[in-house]
Scaffold this active site. Structure first.
Site, PDB file in Angstrom:
ATOM      1  N   ARG A  23       0.853  -1.157   0.070  1.00  0.00           N
ATOM      2  CA  ARG A  23      -0.147   0.009   0.031  1.00  0.00           C
ATOM      3  C   ARG A  23       0.945   1.377  -0.026  1.00  0.00           C
ATOM      4  NH1 ARG A  23      -3.791  -0.860   5.214  1.00  0.00           N
ATOM      5  NH2 ARG A  23      -2.098  -1.722   5.673  1.00  0.00           N
ATOM      6  N   ASN A  41      -6.625  -2.433   1.823  1.00  0.00           N
ATOM      7  CA  ASN A  41      -6.578  -4.040   1.982  1.00  0.00           C
ATOM      8  C   ASN A  41      -7.795  -4.652   2.156  1.00  0.00           C
ATOM      9  OD1 ASN A  41      -3.931  -4.172   1.711  1.00  0.00           O
ATOM     10  ND2 ASN A  41      -3.494  -4.493   3.859  1.00  0.00           N
TER      11      ASN A  41
END
Length: 762
Positions: A23, A41
């Site tokens: 990320r 996520n």
């Protein structure tokens, strides 16, 4: 606000993309392409929405895979939705959003990784904020698999949930320019886990835990040290008294210990770093690597008795790094358990089970959710040859060629057990469980299946198992409800494991050499030539079958196999060898068992052939661990000897390779006064040559030009090199293991691959 023509995309990224800094990578990458949007996520992986100029979006999608973080494994990038946006607010930026809990679980969990160069340097830098801190980590390193309790991978779903971040750590966590940007286990001395040193009575010891622990070790003490996947037992490697005491307390008679070196320079003082070995030793998996010992290295004789190799590892955690630097000399580092038990991973369990083994406990308050022992590898032709696949490797999946229709559980074998789950094309091999011979190990096995099944959303409907009815793994399979069962013959599973390891389906000429496995004819196989693919096999040849006098006792006492072979060759007139004289009083009784077949099952086992030669050569009459005699015979071999004992290859419906001829050659050399290294080398060379001849004979019958080598005997790199070289010289392509062990630790992958292939075929 500016009105421009922009694109907007939704992206789904699947694979090993959580817990690896993906990320933060996406956020930074979006900034370089001047995109707005968000990333997060969920149980399926990583979801992204991004908007910007169409050319920038295309470049962004291409870079997601091409420039992914080192620990990531991107399997699939899908652009699922595209639309035109005519009104875009400039400077809206790109952000990381909260994780979502819904969705089908497709994501995979990263393995535990050792401290990266930056974190290692920070840990030992007196000027750094985390100097001396045993839990230093970032997005590129640190605990993962052993601390994850659920998905998606967020701090709340790890054993770090109980440690709130201090303001300074929180700033690092939220800063896109920091290497700890969204590193879930981030912490420091002000907010993270803390060390404590306990005496043998469990009471805290005063002073700096690491410094005092190093002092205790230097004074000859034995310490239990809490690692990332469980406890180790440590002692100074050069202290003969301490190492011998550890060996006696652990009831570990001869099995070598691993040695912890602080860095590569320290490792070079212990072993010869062969080509490829340095990269494996210092790589992100940080296994124990078995390498040739450097003469005169600073280790006690009892660390690896009778062994020309030494298992060495570099620090797998910042705590081990601190301890190694503070101690200043190599330390033995072995699993924190009693013989035949799983490694201790909870403090209360360690204090109970390791009491009497350790003089103290260097522990901490970060819980270990899943135990994971050290991985062990050899290096063959510059590549890894796994012996035990666990910490650092698990649970990274292997891809199968075709997905099964249903979720699969493969239960593995009895020794060196692992299990394997299959979901789609992904085969998730468990960490090393151990030998299923006791309650604690069986409990670890069943708990492990439950945890990994929940973590990855697997509900097995097809269960593969070994046909041996007395294996506890087989009994576990038969105790499951609402599943279909498929038995996979032991040696077929070995060859299938090698095929899956190499991304192949076969058919191949498979050579499966190991200790024992139940054959289709009810005898115990172990020296097999198979024509095999994932969907089936035929037995094309084997070592000649001989009785095992005493049954299982012959495994623990290799001299019994020596008697069986010599009785088969010489009958009532055995040769005048020290081995024969040593066992003269028991000779007739054991020979009678072999001749009558009373408690003497037939076996074609290559492992038992190695046992016989090792015993006859005077190496070992009894073993304290599985494969000990064969390992010592390999270690004895003269690497420069090129002679080999001739062995007959008998044609028929199945080829039969004469192990007795190899034993006869060894006996004749021993009677002539030949030394052990020459005898061992000629045995290895002779066995390799008859195996090559047998494979070539099968090639003539079948036209197959691919061979696969598997089974625990092919951990022997002397034999492996000679067989591979011989087959390659004859024009065959040879498959060997590089990602899973050739021993029974890889058996469950083979079972899973067979079951998946059959299920895919309906």
């Amino acid at each position: 606000m500016t009105a421009e023509r922009h694109g907007r995309i939704r992206v789904r990224v699947e694979g090993l993309v959580q817990g690896v800094g993906f990320r933060p990578f996406v956020s930074t990458l979006a900034g370089t392409h001047d995109l707005a949007g968000f990333v997060g996520n969920d149980p399926e992986g990583v979801f992204i929405e991004a908007q910007g100029e169409p050319s920038a979006l295309r470049a962004f999608v291409a870079d997601l895979e091409r420039r992914a973080p080192p620990l990531a494994l991107v399997e699939h990038v899908a652009v699922t939705d595209t639309e035109v946006v005519t009104e875009v607010v400039a400077g809206t930026g790109f952000r990381i959003v909260a994780s979502r809990g819904e969705g089908v679980r497709q994501v995979f969990v990263p393995p535990d990784t050792p401290p990266c160069e930056s974190c290692a340097a920070e840990t030992i830098d007196p000027a750094a904020r985390r100097h001396g801190y045993a839990f230093t980590n970032c997005t590129a390193c640190g605990p993962r698999f052993t601390i994850i309790t659920d998905l998606p991978y967020d701090r709340r779903n790890t054993t770090m949930a109980g440690f709130g971040m201090c303001p300074r750590c929180s700033r690092e966590y939220l800063d896109p320019a920091d290497r700890r940007f969204h590193a879930q286990p981030v912490c420091c001395p002000a907010c993270g886990p803390s060390l404590r040193l306990l005496g043998a009575d469990g009471r805290p010891a005063p002073g700096d835990p690491v410094g005092t622990a190093a002092l205790w070790l230097a004074q000859g003490g034995i310490l239990a040290v809490k690692g990332v996947g469980g406890f180790h037992l440590a002692a100074v490697a050069g202290d003969e008294r301490a190492v011998s005491t550890l060996r006696a307390r652990k009831h570990r008679e001869g099995k070598p210990f691993a040695v912890l070196a602080a860095d590569l320079a320290a490792a070079r003082e212990l072993v010869l770093l062969t080509p490829g070995a340095e990269d494996v030793l210092a790589g992100p998996r940080r296994p124990v690597v078995l390498l040739p010992r450097r003469p005169g290295g600073p280790v006690a004789a009892s660390v690896a008795p009778g062994n020309r190799e030494l298992g060495v590892l570099l620090p797998p955690t910042p705590l081990h790094l601190l301890l190694a630097v503070r101690l200043g000399v190599p330390a033995v580092l072995t699993s924190g358990n009693r013989s035949d038990e799983p490694i201790a991973h909870r403090d209360e369990d360690a204090l109970e089970r390791l009491s009497g083994l350790a003089d103290g406990f260097l522990t901490h308050d970060r819980p270990i959710h899943v135990r994971a022992d050290d991985s062990v590898v050899r290096v063959f032709r510059g590549r890894e040859l796994p012996v035990r696949r666990s910490r650092g490797y698990v649970p990274v999946p292997l891809l199968l060629r075709r997905p099964p229709a249903r979720h699969v559980l493969a239960c593995g074998g009895e020794l060196k057990n692992t299990f394997c789950l299959v979901k789609g094309r992904h085969a998730i091999l468990s960490q090393h469980i151990g030998d299923l011979e006791g309650y604690e190990t069986l409990r670890s096995y069943t708990e492990g299946i439950g945890h990994l099944s929940r973590l990855f959303g697997v509900r097995p409907r097809l269960v593969a198992h070994d046909p041996h009815p007395e294996y506890l793994s087989t009994k576990y399979a038969f105790g499951l409800d609402d599943v279909d069962l498929v038995g996979v013959q032991h040696h077929h599973a070995h060859i299938a494991s090698c095929l899956a390891d190499n991304g192949e389906e076969g058919p191949v000429i498979g050579v499966a050499l190991d200790g024992l496995g139940l054959g289709d004819d009810g005898t115990l196989w172990g020296g097999e030539l198979l024509v095999a693919g994932l969907r089936g096999f035929e037995r094309a040849g084997h070592l000649e079958a001989l009785p095992m006098p005493g049954g299982a006792a012959a495994v623990r006492q290799p001299w019994r196999m020596g008697v069986a072979y010599l009785d088969a060759i010489y009958g009532d007139a055995p040769p005048d060898l020290p081995f024969v004289r040593r066992h003269r009083e028991r000779w007739a009784a054991v020979a009678a068992l072999a001749r009558t077949g009373t408690n003497a099952p037939l076996t074609s086992s290559a492992g038992r052939l190695f046992d016989a030669v090792a015993a006859i050569a005077g190496l070992r009459d009894r073993v304290s661990f599985e494969g000990q005699a064969a390992i010592e015979l390999e270690q004895l071999a003269d690497p420069d000897e090129r002679g080999g004992y001739p062995a007959a290859l008998t044609s028929g419906r199945e080829l039969v390779l004469s192990g007795a001829d190899l034993v006869r050659g060894a006996v004749e050399d021993l009677l002539a006064g030949a030394a052990g290294p020459l005898v061992s080398a000629r045995f290895h060379n002779g066995l390799a040559r008859v195996l090559v001849r047998a494979v070539l004979a099968v090639r003539e019958r079948t036209g197959l030009r691919d061979a696969a080598l598997s089974g625990g005997v092919f951990q022997n790199v002397v034999l492996l090199e000679r067989v591979v070289s011989g087959l390659e010289a004859a024009g065959l392509r040879v498959l060997v293991h590089s990602r899973v062990p050739p021993n029974d630790g890889g058996l469950s992958l083979g079972q899973a691959a067979v079951a998946a292939a059959l299920d895919a075929d309906g």
